[in-house]
Write a protein that holds these residues in place. Structure first.
Motif, PDB file in Angstrom:
ATOM      1  N   MET A  67      -8.261  -1.641 -10.095  1.00 11.55           N
ATOM      2  CA  MET A  67      -6.834  -1.373  -9.916  1.00 11.55           C
ATOM      3  C   MET A  67      -6.121  -2.586  -9.338  1.00 11.55           C
ATOM      4  O   MET A  67      -4.980  -2.888  -9.702  1.00 11.55           O
ATOM      5  N   LEU A  68      -6.786  -3.301  -8.445  1.00 13.83           N
ATOM      6  CA  LEU A  68      -6.161  -4.451  -7.795  1.00 13.83           C
ATOM      7  C   LEU A  68      -5.824  -5.540  -8.797  1.00 13.83           C
ATOM      8  O   LEU A  68      -4.732  -6.129  -8.748  1.00 13.83           O
ATOM      9  N   VAL A  69      -6.711  -5.814  -9.715  1.00 12.82           N
ATOM     10  CA  VAL A  69      -6.465  -6.860 -10.711  1.00 12.82           C
ATOM     11  C   VAL A  69      -5.240  -6.508 -11.550  1.00 12.82           C
ATOM     12  O   VAL A  69      -4.362  -7.346 -11.796  1.00 12.82           O
ATOM     13  N   GLY A  70      -5.145  -5.263 -11.985  1.00 14.04           N
ATOM     14  CA  GLY A  70      -4.004  -4.844 -12.790  1.00 14.04           C
ATOM     15  C   GLY A  70      -2.706  -4.858 -12.014  1.00 14.04           C
ATOM     16  O   GLY A  70      -1.662  -5.287 -12.514  1.00 14.04           O
ATOM     17  N   ARG A  71      -2.743  -4.408 -10.751  1.00 15.28           N
ATOM     18  CA  ARG A  71      -1.534  -4.408  -9.926  1.00 15.28           C
ATOM     19  C   ARG A  71      -1.039  -5.832  -9.686  1.00 15.28           C
ATOM     20  O   ARG A  71       0.172  -6.072  -9.610  1.00 15.28           O
TER      21      ARG A  71
ATOM     22  N   GLY B 178       0.805  -1.209   0.000  1.00 15.59           N
ATOM     23  CA  GLY B 178       0.000   0.000   0.000  1.00 15.59           C
ATOM     24  C   GLY B 178       0.837   1.258   0.000  1.00 15.59           C
ATOM     25  O   GLY B 178       2.031   1.246  -0.297  1.00 15.59           O
ATOM     26  N   ASN B 179       0.187   2.376   0.353  1.00 18.81           N
ATOM     27  CA  ASN B 179       0.813   3.692   0.406  1.00 18.81           C
ATOM     28  C   ASN B 179       0.475   4.366   1.719  1.00 18.81           C
ATOM     29  O   ASN B 179      -0.342   3.865   2.501  1.00 18.81           O
ATOM     30  N   ASN B 180       1.084   5.528   1.946  1.00 21.75           N
ATOM     31  CA  ASN B 180       0.727   6.280   3.146  1.00 21.75           C
ATOM     32  C   ASN B 180      -0.606   7.001   2.980  1.00 21.75           C
ATOM     33  O   ASN B 180      -1.300   7.260   3.970  1.00 21.75           O
ATOM     34  N   LEU B 181      -0.969   7.351   1.764  1.00 25.36           N
ATOM     35  CA  LEU B 181      -2.258   7.996   1.507  1.00 25.36           C
ATOM     36  C   LEU B 181      -3.301   6.936   1.191  1.00 25.36           C
ATOM     37  O   LEU B 181      -2.988   5.885   0.632  1.00 25.36           O
ATOM     38  N   GLN B 182      -4.539   7.211   1.515  1.00 27.87           N
ATOM     39  CA  GLN B 182      -5.589   6.191   1.447  1.00 27.87           C
ATOM     40  C   GLN B 182      -6.184   6.017   0.059  1.00 27.87           C
ATOM     41  O   GLN B 182      -6.952   5.078  -0.157  1.00 27.87           O
ATOM     42  N   VAL B 183      -5.865   6.934  -0.851  1.00 25.57           N
ATOM     43  CA  VAL B 183      -6.483   6.915  -2.176  1.00 25.57           C
ATOM     44  C   VAL B 183      -5.396   6.973  -3.237  1.00 25.57           C
ATOM     45  O   VAL B 183      -4.216   7.132  -2.926  1.00 25.57           O
ATOM     46  N   PHE B 184      -5.819   6.878  -4.511  1.00 20.31           N
ATOM     47  CA  PHE B 184      -4.865   6.940  -5.606  1.00 20.31           C
ATOM     48  C   PHE B 184      -5.380   7.893  -6.678  1.00 20.31           C
ATOM     49  O   PHE B 184      -6.509   8.385  -6.617  1.00 20.31           O
ATOM     50  N   PHE B 185      -4.534   8.175  -7.685  1.00 21.45           N
ATOM     51  CA  PHE B 185      -4.873   9.137  -8.733  1.00 21.45           C
ATOM     52  C   PHE B 185      -5.929   8.622  -9.698  1.00 21.45           C
ATOM     53  O   PHE B 185      -6.664   9.400 -10.300  1.00 21.45           O
ATOM     54  N   ILE B 186      -5.973   7.314  -9.925  1.00 12.70           N
ATOM     55  CA  ILE B 186      -6.801   6.715 -10.973  1.00 12.70           C
ATOM     56  C   ILE B 186      -7.545   5.521 -10.403  1.00 12.70           C
ATOM     57  O   ILE B 186      -7.195   5.001  -9.337  1.00 12.70           O
ATOM     58  N   ARG B 187      -8.570   5.078 -11.120  1.00 12.51           N
ATOM     59  CA  ARG B 187      -9.368   3.953 -10.634  1.00 12.51           C
ATOM     60  C   ARG B 187      -9.302   2.734 -11.548  1.00 12.51           C
ATOM     61  O   ARG B 187      -9.886   1.702 -11.231  1.00 12.51           O
ATOM     62  N   ASP B 188      -8.614   2.849 -12.672  1.00 17.17           N
ATOM     63  CA  ASP B 188      -8.516   1.728 -13.610  1.00 17.17           C
ATOM     64  C   ASP B 188      -7.045   1.528 -13.956  1.00 17.17           C
ATOM     65  O   ASP B 188      -6.341   2.465 -14.332  1.00 17.17           O
ATOM     66  N   ALA B 189      -6.577   0.275 -13.849  1.00 21.32           N
ATOM     67  CA  ALA B 189      -5.145  -0.014 -14.012  1.00 21.32           C
ATOM     68  C   ALA B 189      -4.624   0.293 -15.409  1.00 21.32           C
ATOM     69  O   ALA B 189      -3.413   0.465 -15.585  1.00 21.32           O
ATOM     70  N   ILE B 190      -5.491   0.397 -16.398  1.00 23.98           N
ATOM     71  CA  ILE B 190      -5.011   0.677 -17.752  1.00 23.98           C
ATOM     72  C   ILE B 190      -4.385   2.066 -17.835  1.00 23.98           C
ATOM     73  O   ILE B 190      -3.598   2.358 -18.736  1.00 23.98           O
ATOM     74  N   LYS B 191      -4.709   2.936 -16.868  1.00 25.55           N
ATOM     75  CA  LYS B 191      -4.155   4.295 -16.860  1.00 25.55           C
ATOM     76  C   LYS B 191      -2.875   4.404 -16.038  1.00 25.55           C
ATOM     77  O   LYS B 191      -2.288   5.485 -15.962  1.00 25.55           O
TER      78      LYS B 191
ATOM     79  N   GLY C 262      -3.775   0.046   2.725  1.00 23.49           N
ATOM     80  CA  GLY C 262      -3.775  -0.920   1.633  1.00 23.49           C
ATOM     81  C   GLY C 262      -4.298  -0.342   0.331  1.00 23.49           C
ATOM     82  O   GLY C 262      -4.105  -0.945  -0.727  1.00 23.49           O
ATOM     83  N   VAL C 263      -5.015   0.810   0.393  1.00 19.39           N
ATOM     84  CA  VAL C 263      -5.598   1.523  -0.754  1.00 19.39           C
ATOM     85  C   VAL C 263      -6.656   0.669  -1.461  1.00 19.39           C
ATOM     86  O   VAL C 263      -7.813   1.071  -1.580  1.00 19.39           O
ATOM     87  N   ASN C 264      -6.275  -0.500  -1.975  1.00 20.99           N
ATOM     88  CA  ASN C 264      -7.232  -1.359  -2.660  1.00 20.99           C
ATOM     89  C   ASN C 264      -8.208  -2.007  -1.679  1.00 20.99           C
ATOM     90  O   ASN C 264      -7.956  -2.070  -0.475  1.00 20.99           O
TER      91      ASN C 264
END
Length: 495
Positions: free
Chosen positions: A338-342, A135-148, A204-206
């Motif tokens: 995002m989880l599937v792509g990661r 995960g990251n220190n922030l709870q969210v991410f920039f995008i919602r689809d792994a293709i980006k 964990g973000v996801n």
């Protein structure tokens, strides 16, 4: 002489004693050098290959070891109500962990005081094999689809021509990606520069699933809460640190552990029933969103303590490998796009960087009492053979002669029902602005001031049409938010 006698004899990798490590073999004292300098050739050719490819993201990081102690409960309920994962079920159960903190965008030798998300990856070495929470220190991410993902990282990385990180490139992408407004609001606030690794939170973000012994599943988000408190830096404070030290956060963590001041984080989870939740104004699988704590409270699960430093940076930091697909029984994937792509990308990256046998390295392997039994074989740098049973001739399954067998199916598999047309389409409930606006309004006054200052400073270096688009987006989040950025840039909020 006694001090010299106590030292081990220097050898080559073949185990040959080295009698002269000061000069190569030459014709006369002045040379030229001869080609049969085996020790020199081994030494210099290995030196030429000391570096493996650095990570595209999370290149700079620091690793420490410790343990996780379970409470045996999730909130006020027995952990077994939600999950059959063994590491959570018994109070006082301890699981060895290895954690890697990191920056995201900068290279291997970049500053740890940069404005950047921080990686927070934990490897649990459980009785059932490894579990990686990446995960990251922030709870969210920039995008919602792994293709980006390649696009957002390319925008944040240095310009491919000038090799400088350019605000115009960053905000060009973000202005055309409305879902990024929530992450930007966090990133350009003081939370974008944690003071050090010990005083930042992890997430964990996801979204994942927990599954219990009856095959029942719930959605879950994971959070690490620093017991040292949360402390961040302003841009000015970070610049002062960066002027004299590029690795202050690694140094801080290393020295704290050496002093015996072992940092701790409490693992908390948020739990939600596994359905689409039409009552919410966002999709719970959207990783640009936070689950409101008042509706989905944090439930304590256990405590992690870091109490041991690494002994070799390359072996334990550069070669450690994490993956979002590394799960144990009782923890499962959700349908998070995002989880599937990661899950593909992370393990694919490790096979490229470290090699196909990266899981044989001690820092990546399960703990010694977990027997690894596979029919995988060969590949570059293979130095062990996984357990295949008594008959080494059988490296396939099934076999009526010998070999390995499948695990029993006594547990109840969680089988969510999914139906729908296969398509390329965005999620329906995007709501790109409300949580960013809420975050803005919940900030302390000085945090809002810092956010506006940081955004204006960077947007001032952007083309006017990008400035105008960003002001429009911020105005959709909160009217005051957009107005203050517009005033700082000297443009009309309605431009």
């Amino acid at each position: 002489m006694s001090e010299q006698a106590d030292k081990p004899i220097l050898t080559t990798r073949q185990g040959h004693p080295v009698h002269n490590n000061q000069q190569q073999r030459t014709v006369g004292s002045r040379g030229p050098a001869t080609l049969e300098n085996y020790h020199f050739l081994e030494k210099i050719s290995h030196f030429d290959r000391e570096r493996i490819p650095e990570r595209v993201v999370h290149a700079r990081g620091f690793v420490a070891h410790g343990e996780f102690e379970a409470y045996g409960t999730i909130g006020d309920e027995p952990a077994s109500k939600y999950t059959r994962a063994k590491l959570f079920r018994t109070r006082g159960r301890k699981t060895p962990v290895t954690i890697r903190f990191s920056t995201v965008i900068g290279g291997r030798d970049s500053s740890e005081a940069a404005r950047d998300p921080r990686g927070f990856a934990v490897k649990f070495r459980t009785d059932d094999g490894n579990w990686d929470m990446v995960g990251n220190n922030l709870q969210v991410f920039f995008i919602r689809d792994a293709i980006k993902f390649p696009d957002v990282i390319h925008s944040l990385k240095p310009d491919p021509v000038t090799f400088r990180q350019e605000p115009n490139r960053i905000f060009d992408f973000m202005s055309n990606t409305p879902e990024s407004m929530h992450m930007l609001t966090w990133l350009f606030s003081p939370y974008g520069i944690p003071k050090n690794y010990r005083t930042m939170r992890g997430s964990g973000v996801n979204t994942y699933r927990l599954v219990n012994a009856d095959g029942e599943g719930v959605l879950v988000k994971f959070h690490w809460l620093s017991q040292q408190g949360e402390h961040n830096l302003t841009e000015a404070q970070a610049a002062e640190i960066q002027a004299r030290d590029l690795g202050h956060a690694s140094k801080d963590l290393y020295e704290a552990i050496e002093r015996g001041e072992f940092p701790r984080w409490e693992l908390n989870v948020q739990i939600m029933s596994d359905d689409e939740h039409p009552e919410l104004d966002f999709d719970p699988l959207d990783d640009t969103k936070i689950w409101p704590e008042e509706d989905f409270p944090y439930l304590p699960v256990g405590m992690m303590t870091l109490n041991r430093n690494i002994t070799d940076h390359h072996n334990e930091n550069e070669q450690i490998a994490f993956g979002t697909g590394v799960l144990v029984d009782g923890i499962d994937f959700s349908d998070d796009k995002m989880l599937v792509g990661r899950t593909f990308s992370y393990s694919d990256t490790q096979r490229y960087r470290v090699g196909p046998n990266y899981l044989q390295l001690p820092v990546n392997a399960p703990r010694p009492d977990v027997v690894v039994s596979t029919n995988q074989t060969g590949g570059a740098m293979s130095y062990a053979v996984d357990n295949r049973g008594a008959n080494l001739h059988i490296n396939f399954e099934p076999s009526s002669v010998a070999g390995l067998r499948e695990a029993d199916e006594s547990y109840r598999e969680y089988r969510p029902f999914v139906s729908g047309q296969i398509m390329k389409a965005p999620i329906e409930r995007q709501n790109n602005y409300s949580q960013a606006g809420r975050r803005y309004r919940e900030m302390a006054d000085w945090e809002r001031d810092d956010l506006i200052l940081n955004l204006v400073t960077n947007l001032a270096r952007c083309d006017k049409h990008i400035q105008e688009k960003m002001v429009w987006h911020f105005s959709q989040c909160d009217e005051d938010y957009g107005r203050r950025v517009a005033e700082g840039l000297g443009i009309s909020v309605n431009a």
